[in-house]
Design a protein around this motif. Structure first.
Motif, PDB file in Angstrom:
ATOM      1  N   LEU A 132       0.844  -1.190   0.000  1.00  0.00           N
ATOM      2  CA  LEU A 132       0.000   0.000   0.000  1.00  0.00           C
ATOM      3  C   LEU A 132       0.877   1.236   0.000  1.00  0.00           C
ATOM      4  CD1 LEU A 132      -2.832   1.441   0.491  1.00  0.00           C
ATOM      5  CD2 LEU A 132      -2.211   1.375   2.916  1.00  0.00           C
ATOM      6  N   ASP A 133       0.566   2.180  -0.867  1.00  0.00           N
ATOM      7  CA  ASP A 133       1.202   3.493  -0.856  1.00  0.00           C
ATOM      8  C   ASP A 133       0.182   4.499  -0.357  1.00  0.00           C
ATOM      9  OD1 ASP A 133       3.934   3.192  -1.948  1.00  0.00           O
ATOM     10  OD2 ASP A 133       2.878   2.377  -3.669  1.00  0.00           O
ATOM     11  N   VAL A 146       8.225  -1.348   6.041  1.00  0.00           N
ATOM     12  CA  VAL A 146       7.619  -0.021   5.977  1.00  0.00           C
ATOM     13  C   VAL A 146       8.691   1.001   5.647  1.00  0.00           C
ATOM     14  CG1 VAL A 146       6.406   1.776   7.286  1.00  0.00           C
ATOM     15  CG2 VAL A 146       5.806  -0.634   7.623  1.00  0.00           C
ATOM     16  N   THR A 147       8.382   1.883   4.696  1.00  0.00           N
ATOM     17  CA  THR A 147       9.289   2.985   4.399  1.00  0.00           C
ATOM     18  C   THR A 147       8.511   4.292   4.464  1.00  0.00           C
ATOM     19  OG1 THR A 147       8.916   2.779   2.007  1.00  0.00           O
ATOM     20  CG2 THR A 147      10.810   1.607   2.928  1.00  0.00           C
ATOM     21  N   LEU A 148       9.197   5.331   4.913  1.00  0.00           N
ATOM     22  CA  LEU A 148       8.619   6.668   5.013  1.00  0.00           C
ATOM     23  C   LEU A 148       9.540   7.621   4.278  1.00  0.00           C
ATOM     24  CD1 LEU A 148       6.549   8.669   6.202  1.00  0.00           C
ATOM     25  CD2 LEU A 148       7.973   8.777   8.254  1.00  0.00           C
ATOM     26  N   ASP A 149       9.019   8.269   3.235  1.00  0.00           N
ATOM     27  CA  ASP A 149       9.833   9.140   2.378  1.00  0.00           C
ATOM     28  C   ASP A 149      11.062   8.393   1.852  1.00  0.00           C
ATOM     29  OD1 ASP A 149       8.253  11.509   2.545  1.00  0.00           O
ATOM     30  OD2 ASP A 149       9.005  11.830   4.567  1.00  0.00           O
ATOM     31  N   GLY A 150      10.867   7.108   1.565  1.00  0.00           N
ATOM     32  CA  GLY A 150      11.943   6.305   0.995  1.00  0.00           C
ATOM     33  C   GLY A 150      12.884   5.680   2.001  1.00  0.00           C
ATOM     34  N   ALA A 161       1.923  -5.051  12.935  1.00  0.00           N
ATOM     35  CA  ALA A 161       0.589  -5.641  12.880  1.00  0.00           C
ATOM     36  C   ALA A 161      -0.498  -4.574  13.050  1.00  0.00           C
ATOM     37  CB  ALA A 161       0.449  -6.719  13.950  1.00  0.00           C
ATOM     38  N   VAL A 162      -0.284  -3.641  13.990  1.00  0.00           N
ATOM     39  CA  VAL A 162      -1.262  -2.575  14.196  1.00  0.00           C
ATOM     40  C   VAL A 162      -1.341  -1.680  12.965  1.00  0.00           C
ATOM     41  CG1 VAL A 162      -1.751  -0.471  15.517  1.00  0.00           C
ATOM     42  CG2 VAL A 162      -1.120  -2.566  16.716  1.00  0.00           C
ATOM     43  N   LEU A 163      -0.189  -1.261  12.441  1.00  0.00           N
ATOM     44  CA  LEU A 163      -0.180  -0.402  11.263  1.00  0.00           C
ATOM     45  C   LEU A 163      -0.805  -1.102  10.066  1.00  0.00           C
ATOM     46  CD1 LEU A 163       0.692   2.292  10.017  1.00  0.00           C
ATOM     47  CD2 LEU A 163       2.907   1.237   9.483  1.00  0.00           C
ATOM     48  N   ALA A 164      -0.507  -2.382   9.874  1.00  0.00           N
ATOM     49  CA  ALA A 164      -1.052  -3.127   8.738  1.00  0.00           C
ATOM     50  C   ALA A 164      -2.567  -3.250   8.830  1.00  0.00           C
ATOM     51  CB  ALA A 164      -0.413  -4.511   8.661  1.00  0.00           C
ATOM     52  N   LEU A 165      -3.086  -3.487  10.042  1.00  0.00           N
ATOM     53  CA  LEU A 165      -4.534  -3.608  10.193  1.00  0.00           C
ATOM     54  C   LEU A 165      -5.215  -2.274   9.921  1.00  0.00           C
ATOM     55  CD1 LEU A 165      -6.896  -5.407  10.836  1.00  0.00           C
ATOM     56  CD2 LEU A 165      -6.526  -5.002  13.272  1.00  0.00           C
ATOM     57  N   LEU A 166      -4.634  -1.183  10.408  1.00  0.00           N
ATOM     58  CA  LEU A 166      -5.194   0.144  10.114  1.00  0.00           C
ATOM     59  C   LEU A 166      -5.127   0.421   8.617  1.00  0.00           C
ATOM     60  CD1 LEU A 166      -3.676   2.276  13.029  1.00  0.00           C
ATOM     61  CD2 LEU A 166      -6.015   1.427  12.828  1.00  0.00           C
ATOM     62  N   ALA A 167      -4.035   0.011   7.972  1.00  0.00           N
ATOM     63  CA  ALA A 167      -3.865   0.255   6.540  1.00  0.00           C
ATOM     64  C   ALA A 167      -4.888  -0.514   5.721  1.00  0.00           C
ATOM     65  CB  ALA A 167      -2.445  -0.122   6.109  1.00  0.00           C
ATOM     66  N   ARG A 168      -5.238  -1.715   6.165  1.00  0.00           N
ATOM     67  CA  ARG A 168      -6.231  -2.511   5.426  1.00  0.00           C
ATOM     68  C   ARG A 168      -7.635  -1.937   5.592  1.00  0.00           C
ATOM     69  NH1 ARG A 168      -3.847  -6.864   3.268  1.00  0.00           N
ATOM     70  NH2 ARG A 168      -1.984  -7.728   4.251  1.00  0.00           N
ATOM     71  N   HIS A 169      -7.799  -1.029   6.541  1.00  0.00           N
ATOM     72  CA  HIS A 169      -9.067  -0.309   6.718  1.00  0.00           C
ATOM     73  C   HIS A 169      -8.820   1.186   6.497  1.00  0.00           C
ATOM     74  CE1 HIS A 169      -9.754  -4.094   8.869  1.00  0.00           C
ATOM     75  NE2 HIS A 169     -11.040  -3.898   8.669  1.00  0.00           N
ATOM     76  N   LEU A 170      -8.006   1.513   5.532  1.00  0.00           N
ATOM     77  CA  LEU A 170      -7.567   2.890   5.293  1.00  0.00           C
ATOM     78  C   LEU A 170      -8.742   3.868   5.251  1.00  0.00           C
ATOM     79  CD1 LEU A 170      -5.130   4.731   4.630  1.00  0.00           C
ATOM     80  CD2 LEU A 170      -5.560   4.252   2.212  1.00  0.00           C
ATOM     81  N   GLY A 171      -8.623   4.937   6.062  1.00  0.00           N
ATOM     82  CA  GLY A 171      -9.663   5.954   6.085  1.00  0.00           C
ATOM     83  C   GLY A 171     -10.847   5.621   6.971  1.00  0.00           C
ATOM     84  N   ARG A 172     -10.844   4.405   7.563  1.00  0.00           N
ATOM     85  CA  ARG A 172     -11.968   3.992   8.402  1.00  0.00           C
ATOM     86  C   ARG A 172     -11.513   3.773   9.838  1.00  0.00           C
ATOM     87  NH1 ARG A 172     -14.209  -1.176   5.416  1.00  0.00           N
ATOM     88  NH2 ARG A 172     -12.033  -1.359   4.776  1.00  0.00           N
ATOM     89  N   MET A 173     -12.418   4.016  10.765  1.00  0.00           N
ATOM     90  CA  MET A 173     -12.119   3.802  12.173  1.00  0.00           C
ATOM     91  C   MET A 173     -12.080   2.315  12.476  1.00  0.00           C
ATOM     92  SD  MET A 173     -11.411   5.573  14.905  1.00  0.00           S
ATOM     93  CE  MET A 173     -12.060   7.187  14.435  1.00  0.00           C
TER      94      MET A 173
END
Length: 239
Positions: A132-133, A146-150, A161-173
């Protein structure tokens, strides 16, 4: 999914609010269906198969939570709850019950329309993408990278795991209970301090300030949302 091809079902008993939403959504090119109670709303959802349901909780014939529970037995269509009920308990109950987002009345129409666009885009997007970008943030689910600004960001297994789960629900609570259940297990759904610590570390590593979040938004007592960001601008070519 373009607005001209998207249909939205409004399940709301107040005629003035239905009219207000119908005008706003129609002006954006959406096809609008309306229902004044839960029974009619479920019937139209089954017959017309709209792309999104906007659901009030205070309906005259059945509670909106009942509508959501019945709908989720046979449909995964996105549901945006629009309700005057603003308590944490109501929000958590709706989100854990299958709602994709929750907006309280009174509300700003531009924010409402933005949330509609996010839900329709997510519903139309591909599933199971390996990466995901999101603005300057790149998440490789397969390689857990995970990369940030390369630049690579070193995360622990729980942080990723937390970041990935939030990313799979991008924009949603995503509720605290869902995060704790999916990542720590069902016996830890009350251990919110685990989650607070991990999110705090994530914010530090991403350079995110809780008071002015760039990536992760907190709704106290409810959960977290990863902000959907515009695509990062490509680097300028040197002559």
């Amino acid at each position: 999914m373009t607005p001209m091809s998207s249909s939205i079902l409004i399940v709301e008993d107040e005629a003035q609010i239905r009219r207000f939403l119908r005008i706003a959504l129609s002006a954006q090119g959406y096809r609008v269906l309306e229902a004044a109670n839960g029974t009619d709303g479920l019937a139209q959802a089954a017959l017309a198969r709209p792309d999104l349901m906007v659901l009030d909780l205070g309906l005259p014939d059945m509670d909106g939570h009942e509508v959501l529970r019945d709908l989720r037995q046979w449909s995964r269509m996105p549901v945006l709850v629009l309700s005057v009920r603003a308590s944490e308990g109501e929000k958590v109950l709706a989100l854990d019950g299958g709602a994709n987002d929750y907006v309280t009345k009174p509300f700003g129409i531009q924010e409402f329309l933005a949330r509609v666009r996010v839900l329709l885009r997510l519903a139309d997007g591909p599933r199971g993408e390996p990466s995901l970008d999101n603005g300057p943030l790149h998440i490789d689910f397969a390689d857990r990278r995970v990369t940030l600004d390369g630049a690579e960001v070193a995360l622990t297994r729980k942080e990723f795991a937390v970041l990935a789960l939030l990313a799979r629900h991008l924009g949603r609570m995503v509720t605290q209970q869902q995060l704790l259940k999916d990542i720590w297990g069902p016996t830890h759904v009350e251990d919110s301090h685990y989650l607070r610590v991990v999110v705090g570390h994530l914010r530090q590593k991403l350079g995110d300030a809780p008071t002015r979040p760039r990536f992760i938004v907190t709704e106290p007592g409810v959960g977290y949302r990863l902000i959907e960001l515009p695509a990062a601008a490509p680097p300028e070519e040197t002559p």
